[in-house]
Design an enzyme around this catalytic site. Structure first.
Site, PDB file in Angstrom:
ATOM      1  N   LYS A 114       0.856  -1.192   0.000  1.00 36.07           N
ATOM      2  CA  LYS A 114       0.000   0.000   0.000  1.00 36.07           C
ATOM      3  C   LYS A 114       0.887   1.235   0.000  1.00 36.07           C
ATOM      4  O   LYS A 114       1.730   1.396   0.884  1.00 36.07           O
ATOM      5  CB  LYS A 114      -0.898  -0.008   1.245  1.00 36.07           C
ATOM      6  CG  LYS A 114      -1.639   1.308   1.500  1.00 36.07           C
ATOM      7  CD  LYS A 114      -2.320   1.289   2.863  1.00 36.07           C
ATOM      8  CE  LYS A 114      -2.841   2.672   3.246  1.00 36.07           C
ATOM      9  NZ  LYS A 114      -3.413   2.704   4.601  1.00 36.07           N
ATOM     10  N   ASP A 140      -2.212  10.544   3.414  1.00 40.43           N
ATOM     11  CA  ASP A 140      -3.604  10.188   3.670  1.00 40.43           C
ATOM     12  C   ASP A 140      -4.243  11.204   4.592  1.00 40.43           C
ATOM     13  O   ASP A 140      -4.051  11.171   5.806  1.00 40.43           O
ATOM     14  CB  ASP A 140      -3.689   8.781   4.288  1.00 40.43           C
ATOM     15  CG  ASP A 140      -5.123   8.396   4.604  1.00 40.43           C
ATOM     16  OD1 ASP A 140      -6.045   8.981   4.005  1.00 40.43           O
ATOM     17  OD2 ASP A 140      -5.313   7.506   5.454  1.00 40.43           O
ATOM     18  N   LYS A 180      -9.225  13.250   8.681  1.00 35.98           N
ATOM     19  CA  LYS A 180      -8.642  12.884   9.966  1.00 35.98           C
ATOM     20  C   LYS A 180      -8.557  14.110  10.875  1.00 35.98           C
ATOM     21  O   LYS A 180      -8.486  15.247  10.390  1.00 35.98           O
ATOM     22  CB  LYS A 180      -7.232  12.335   9.765  1.00 35.98           C
ATOM     23  CG  LYS A 180      -7.166  11.001   9.028  1.00 35.98           C
ATOM     24  CD  LYS A 180      -5.722  10.581   8.832  1.00 35.98           C
ATOM     25  CE  LYS A 180      -5.629   9.264   8.077  1.00 35.98           C
ATOM     26  NZ  LYS A 180      -6.100   8.116   8.878  1.00 35.98           N
ATOM     27  N   ASP A 209       2.022   6.620   5.425  1.00 37.81           N
ATOM     28  CA  ASP A 209       1.000   5.635   5.084  1.00 37.81           C
ATOM     29  C   ASP A 209       1.368   4.835   3.841  1.00 37.81           C
ATOM     30  O   ASP A 209       0.558   4.090   3.321  1.00 37.81           O
ATOM     31  CB  ASP A 209      -0.353   6.333   4.885  1.00 37.81           C
ATOM     32  CG  ASP A 209      -1.526   5.414   5.184  1.00 37.81           C
ATOM     33  OD1 ASP A 209      -1.325   4.393   5.859  1.00 37.81           O
ATOM     34  OD2 ASP A 209      -2.651   5.713   4.735  1.00 37.81           O
ATOM     35  N   ASP A 225     -11.736   7.299   4.716  1.00 40.03           N
ATOM     36  CA  ASP A 225     -10.447   7.143   5.401  1.00 40.03           C
ATOM     37  C   ASP A 225     -10.018   5.679   5.452  1.00 40.03           C
ATOM     38  O   ASP A 225      -8.968   5.367   6.005  1.00 40.03           O
ATOM     39  CB  ASP A 225     -10.533   7.721   6.817  1.00 40.03           C
ATOM     40  CG  ASP A 225      -9.172   7.847   7.478  1.00 40.03           C
ATOM     41  OD1 ASP A 225      -8.162   7.954   6.738  1.00 40.03           O
ATOM     42  OD2 ASP A 225      -9.100   7.831   8.720  1.00 40.03           O
ATOM     43  N   GLU A 228      -9.122   3.943   2.827  1.00 34.50           N
ATOM     44  CA  GLU A 228      -8.783   3.938   1.399  1.00 34.50           C
ATOM     45  C   GLU A 228      -7.760   2.886   1.025  1.00 34.50           C
ATOM     46  O   GLU A 228      -7.706   2.426  -0.119  1.00 34.50           O
ATOM     47  CB  GLU A 228      -8.266   5.323   0.989  1.00 34.50           C
ATOM     48  CG  GLU A 228      -6.817   5.625   1.341  1.00 34.50           C
ATOM     49  CD  GLU A 228      -6.472   5.517   2.825  1.00 34.50           C
ATOM     50  OE1 GLU A 228      -5.388   4.996   3.132  1.00 34.50           O
ATOM     51  OE2 GLU A 228      -7.297   5.931   3.664  1.00 34.50           O
ATOM     52  N   ARG A 261      -7.378  -0.282   1.690  1.00 34.97           N
ATOM     53  CA  ARG A 261      -7.876  -1.589   1.228  1.00 34.97           C
ATOM     54  C   ARG A 261      -8.439  -1.507  -0.191  1.00 34.97           C
ATOM     55  O   ARG A 261      -8.447  -2.509  -0.905  1.00 34.97           O
ATOM     56  CB  ARG A 261      -8.915  -2.125   2.212  1.00 34.97           C
ATOM     57  CG  ARG A 261     -10.191  -1.328   2.298  1.00 34.97           C
ATOM     58  CD  ARG A 261     -10.970  -1.629   3.559  1.00 34.97           C
ATOM     59  NE  ARG A 261     -10.290  -1.106   4.738  1.00 34.97           N
ATOM     60  CZ  ARG A 261     -10.733  -1.296   5.992  1.00 34.97           C
ATOM     61  NH1 ARG A 261     -11.822  -2.010   6.204  1.00 34.97           N
ATOM     62  NH2 ARG A 261     -10.073  -0.786   7.014  1.00 34.97           N
TER      63      ARG A 261
END
Length: 494
Positions: A262, A267, A274, A285, A344, A346, A348
């Site tokens: 990933k 993010d 967030k 991230d 949030d 995202e 996956r």
């Protein structure tokens, strides 16, 4: 510049160095060689120091001696190794602790006396010296620049230096430097490392290491139908990229393995934004993707008899007027439709399209790793990664690899009862379920995109970044997982 490491056969106390590092087991007596010889040179100060520090050789204990030029090393650092038997992971930790001390002491040279009788000690020692001396100083200027760096390291062995020993140290240095690639990427600020820049970096690494690298831009992703990955990136001015790195050995490979990462270069949470405190850490991230680049660099150095592919989904999750929304429904490369619940979650979505792409390579194993869920950190803390596997024998192999590498990983269950939480009234799947068991439902969602291929999912959300140094890790990006994945590859090569 990274530390340069050599192997030598010489008496540790007669070898010039700013710092000599010696490991001793728990319960080591004052009469044993290192202490008795130090006492011969430095006098009763040695026994007084050991008594004052209550040093018994327990793990994490240390005692330091300044030698006042009575012997060649300027300082001697004795580190407790705990109770044996010892493995190469213990040697790697010993070397990393010593190198971190030497860096803090502004030393320029370090020697490490390798304990006898430990298989793989030379390679592990070199890995540890590189990992322990790592510093990220790219954006320091003027007085913030380090005045000194740890430039030279020597791995001291008993007996004659062999070609195998020299090769092991050279390989260990390359592997250590490869792990540091992950650390550099994680520590980079997001204005410098965005999806296109990530792709350029991976391409450069590939060219330097003899790997094939293919990059898919927005047009290519659109043509392939990777709608989930595109959805995550559509709120950003920076378009997403899929990066495919490949290593193919000479001769017939023993297996084909695919590692997926990933790569959210930043993010914000998207429209489900967030909270501001801690958001600066979301530059990290992309820790899973950083691990994949580092692993592929290490694979190029190791040259195992297996075919290895690294797949990276790089995107930026931002909240502009074109951002994807809760309630949106998108198709995927796999063909399944997905209802968006929380923007949030995202990672996956990016991984889903990457896993479906990885499946087309028809591998013997797909392993994805990602800074995926806060739920994993709640469950296991900040120093342990979770892993899930769809085969019991895979879980056993993964456990053995992590144990050999000395990295903390814990198997979590794929609880079938929680699968119902991913059912949508409007699409094939929802991409999130209830908060309870969040790391498990994330893994169950990813499982939908791997088919029947052997698969491991690793959630590195806790250990991917460290708030302070510990073990073989420095503050900031850690590269946690790379050594385990490398051991996993080596197990297939055997």
């Amino acid at each position: 510049m990274p530390i340069k490491i050599q192997i030598a056969s010489s008496d540790p106390l007669s070898t010039p160095a700013d710092v000599l590092v010696v490991g001793v087991p728990e319960g080591a007596a004052l009469s044993e060689s290192v202490f008795s010889r130090l006492q011969e040179s430095l006098g009763e100060a040695v026994s007084r120091q050991l008594k004052r520090d209550d040093f018994t050789g327990k793990k994490d204990q240390s005692v330091e001696f300044t030698t006042y030029e009575r012997i060649k090393p300027a300082r001697v650092l004795v580190l407790g190794m705990g109770k044996g038997p010892f493995s190469d992971a213990d040697v790697r930790l010993l070397a990393a602790r010593g190198a971190r001390f030497a860096t803090g002491a502004r030393a320029q040279s370090i020697t490490l006396s390798v304990p006898e009788g430990i298989a793989g000690a030379e390679r592990a020692a070199a890995e540890g010296l590189v990992l322990g001396s790592y510093r990220f100083t790219r954006y320091f200027t003027g007085d913030r620049l380090p005045k000194t760096t740890l430039e030279r390291g020597s791995v001291l062995v008993q007996g004659k230096v062999t070609k195998a020993g020299r090769d092991a140290v050279a390989l260990g240095q390359q592997i250590g430097e490869s792990v540091c690639i992950a650390r550099d990427l994680i520590n980079e600020p997001p204005n410098e490392l965005y999806p296109e820049a990530f792709a350029r970096f991976a391409t450069t690494v590939g060219k330097q290491r003899g790997l094939k690298v293919t990059v898919f831009d927005k047009a290519a992703l659109t043509k392939r139908g990777m709608k989930l990955m595109l959805a995550v990136g559509q709120g950003s001015a920076r378009d997403p990229r899929l990066i495919h790195m490949a290593y193919v050995p000479k001769g017939k490979p023993k297996a084909k393995l695919v590692f997926v990462g990933k790569g959210l270069t930043f993010d914000s949470g998207g429209l489900c934004i967030k909270p501001a405190p801690g958001m600066e850490e979301m530059k990290g991230d992309m820790g899973g993707a950083a691990n994949v680049v580092a692993l592929m660099a290490a694979i190029a150095a190791l040259k195992p008899a297996v075919e290895v592919h690294g797949i990276i989904g790089a995107a930026e999750n931002m909240p502009d007027g074109d951002a994807y929304r809760p309630g949106d429904i998108f198709g995927s490369l796999d063909g399944k439709t997905v209802e968006i619940i929380n923007t949030d979650a995202e990672g996956r979505l990016v991984l889903a399209d990457c896993l479906a792409y990885a499946r087309t390579l028809k591998p013997d194993l797909i392993l994805d790793n990602a800074t995926l869920t806060g739920a994993c950190v709640v469950a296991l803390g900040t120093t342990v990664s979770a892993f899930f596997a769809n085969r019991d024998e895979l879980a056993d192999r993964m456990r053995a690899a992590a144990r050999t590498a000395g990295e903390s990983m814990w198997q979590m269950p794929l609880v079938e009862e929680l699968r119902d939480g991913l059912k949508s009234e409007w699409a094939d799947l929802k991409h999130t379920a209830d908060r309870w068991g969040g790391a498990i439902t994330a893994a169950l969602f990813l499982r939908e995109f791997v088919g029947d291929i052997p698969w491991i999912h690793v959630d590195v959300a806790g250990p991917s970044m460290a708030s302070k140094p510990y073990g073989i890790y420095t503050k900031g990006g850690t590269g946690h997982g790379v050594l385990t994945f490398l051991r996993l590859v080596e197990s297939y090569a055997r």
